[in-house]
Design an enzyme around this catalytic site. Structure first.
Site, PDB file in Angstrom:
ATOM      1  N   LYS A 131       1.150  -1.612   0.211  1.00 12.09           N
ATOM      2  CA  LYS A 131       0.359  -0.131   0.112  1.00 12.09           C
ATOM      3  C   LYS A 131       0.792   1.486  -0.033  1.00 12.09           C
ATOM      4  O   LYS A 131       0.360   2.386  -0.233  1.00 12.09           O
ATOM      5  CB  LYS A 131      -0.563   0.021   1.093  1.00 12.09           C
ATOM      6  CG  LYS A 131      -1.657  -1.405   1.112  1.00 12.09           C
ATOM      7  CD  LYS A 131      -2.270  -0.738   2.936  1.00 12.09           C
ATOM      8  CE  LYS A 131      -3.143  -2.601   3.094  1.00 12.09           C
ATOM      9  NZ  LYS A 131      -4.016  -2.700   4.764  1.00 12.09           N
TER      10      LYS A 131
ATOM     11  N   HIS B  88      -0.924   4.173   9.740  1.00 16.43           N
ATOM     12  CA  HIS B  88      -1.273   6.037   9.274  1.00 16.43           C
ATOM     13  C   HIS B  88      -2.083   6.664   9.742  1.00 16.43           C
ATOM     14  O   HIS B  88      -2.363   7.881   8.699  1.00 16.43           O
ATOM     15  CB  HIS B  88      -2.116   5.720   7.466  1.00 16.43           C
ATOM     16  CG  HIS B  88      -1.660   4.575   6.596  1.00 16.43           C
ATOM     17  ND1 HIS B  88      -1.505   5.028   5.570  1.00 16.43           N
ATOM     18  CD2 HIS B  88      -1.644   2.923   6.458  1.00 16.43           C
ATOM     19  CE1 HIS B  88      -0.708   4.357   4.749  1.00 16.43           C
ATOM     20  NE2 HIS B  88      -1.099   2.889   4.969  1.00 16.43           N
TER      21      HIS B  88
ATOM     22  N   GLU C 250      -0.202  -2.490  10.348  1.00 12.59           N
ATOM     23  CA  GLU C 250      -0.212  -1.097   9.053  1.00 12.59           C
ATOM     24  C   GLU C 250      -1.040   0.130   8.911  1.00 12.59           C
ATOM     25  O   GLU C 250      -0.560   1.290   8.279  1.00 12.59           O
ATOM     26  CB  GLU C 250       0.242  -2.657   7.926  1.00 12.59           C
ATOM     27  CG  GLU C 250       1.066  -2.852   7.594  1.00 12.59           C
ATOM     28  CD  GLU C 250       0.924  -3.799   5.984  1.00 12.59           C
ATOM     29  OE1 GLU C 250       1.269  -2.935   5.031  1.00 12.59           O
ATOM     30  OE2 GLU C 250       0.966  -4.854   5.838  1.00 12.59           O
TER      31      GLU C 250
END
EC number: 2.6.1.121
Length: 353
Positions: A147, A222, A218
């Protein structure tokens, strides 16, 4: 098209679902799988049902993406069982090994494609794995579902090495980027100029953090105030505290998702014209919001409009990641067998803009 056999690196949530979804795909045979503790190889085809039963709630991995450990192959901490007996070695088909990726590479002469169901908790992890296959002169396809935007450049830096080996690498082939950038590339065809691409996703994970540790870790990277380094260093209690602080619902805005660079390299629009955000509910299966792609542009006859694409709320993350990933794998094998090597994004496999 001839039969395709493939391997899966990592038997966490994505890897296990990849194996399961492949049983519904014509012409696809999984012949190898590995995690940090072991490997299973059968060139006549793995018994997927047996592996899924053996690894249910029994996933090997530490969730931190310790890529200096040669055994590392997944991003999920041991879900319900710890120790060397966890994961693929719990299967009757599994064999314990300290070097699982090397074991797959050793078998790669008889493997058409390898799907990397691995964490990306170090930016150069996936590119380094690709290098290892190239150094072993693997000729075939590598697919990942990464990503992070900056990782695409790291793969591009290695493109010459991959081409020399005969590797066709498709990056970001999951739900987002993969499925959604592909949809954006199609939606863009109505326009001669694309002004903006907006991607807004919703994911529900009733199975929670315990069964999706790599994915959740993960995603936390963000959030505002976090990055990939801090997320990687967080212990289990800290991750769970973040989830509790947000009542199990994490909202993301202006994410560093690879959709932007993948659409730019396909010539659809500039990376700065792409925005990605979404909502992850770690306590419910129901999507907290509908996954939507909006492509705004100008047509040849001067009209300005927005094409919109939505995923049905009934489709799960597993369905939207693994179905497209295996579809892109099939397309990549066709390219590879035609001698088309290098690094490609999903949008580059769609109609050109």
């Amino acid at each position: 098209m001839d039969e395709i056999n493939f391997a899966v690196l990592g038997t966490g949530g994505i890897g296990r679902r990849t194996l399961e979804v492949s049983t519904y795909k014509d012409g696809l045979t999984p012949v190898a799988a590995c995690d940090r503790h072991g490997v299973a190889v059968n060139h006549d085809g793995l018994d997927v049902e047996e592996i899924l039963d053996a690894t249910e709630g029994n996933i090997a991995g530490d969730g931190t993406g310790d890529t200096e450990d040669k055994r590392v192959t997944d991003g999920g901490a041991a879900v319900k069982q710890h120790g060397d007996g966890a994961g693929i070695v719990a299967s009757a088909q599994g064999t314990s090994t300290e070097t699982p990726i090397d074991e797959i590479i050793a078998e790669s002469d008889e493997i058409d494609a390898v799907l990397l169901a691995l964490p990306n908790l170090e930016h150069d992890f996936i590119p380094r794995i690709a290098e290892r296959f190239a150094e072993a002169e693997f000729e075939g396809v590598l697919i990942d579902v990464l990503k992070r935007s900056r990782v695409i450049g790291m793969l591009d830096d290695r493109e010459e090495t991959l081409v020399e080996s005969g590797i066709t690498f498709v990056c970001g082939a999951g739900a987002t980027p993969g499925l959604l950038t592909g949809a954006a590339a199609l939606a863009a065809q109505s326009f001669v100029e694309v002004e903006e691409v907006e991607i807004w996703w919703g994911v529900g994970l009733k199975s929670g953090y315990e069964d999706n540790r790599g994915t959740v870790r993960e995603d936390i990277a963000h959030l505002d105030g976090y990055d990939i380094e801090t997320a990687r260093e967080m212990d289990e209690s800290e991750i769970e505290a973040v989830i509790e602080e947000h009542d199990g619902v994490l909202e993301f805005n202006d994410m560093e998702h690879a959709d932007d660079v993948l659409l730019e390299r396909a010539g659809i629009c500039d990376a700065e014209d792409v925005t990605v955000g979404g909502i992850l509910d770690i306590r419910k299966d129901e999507k907290p919001t509908t996954t939507t792609v909006r492509v705004t542009g100008r047509t040849f006859d001067g009209k300005r409009g927005t094409n919109t694409f939505q995923l049905d709320d009934a489709t799960s993350m597993a369905a939207n990641v693994n179905g497209p990933a295996l579809g892109y794998l099939k397309s990549a094998v066709r390219r590879n067998r035609a001698g088309d090597y290098g690094v490609f994004g999903p949008a580059e496999l769609m109609p050109g803009f």
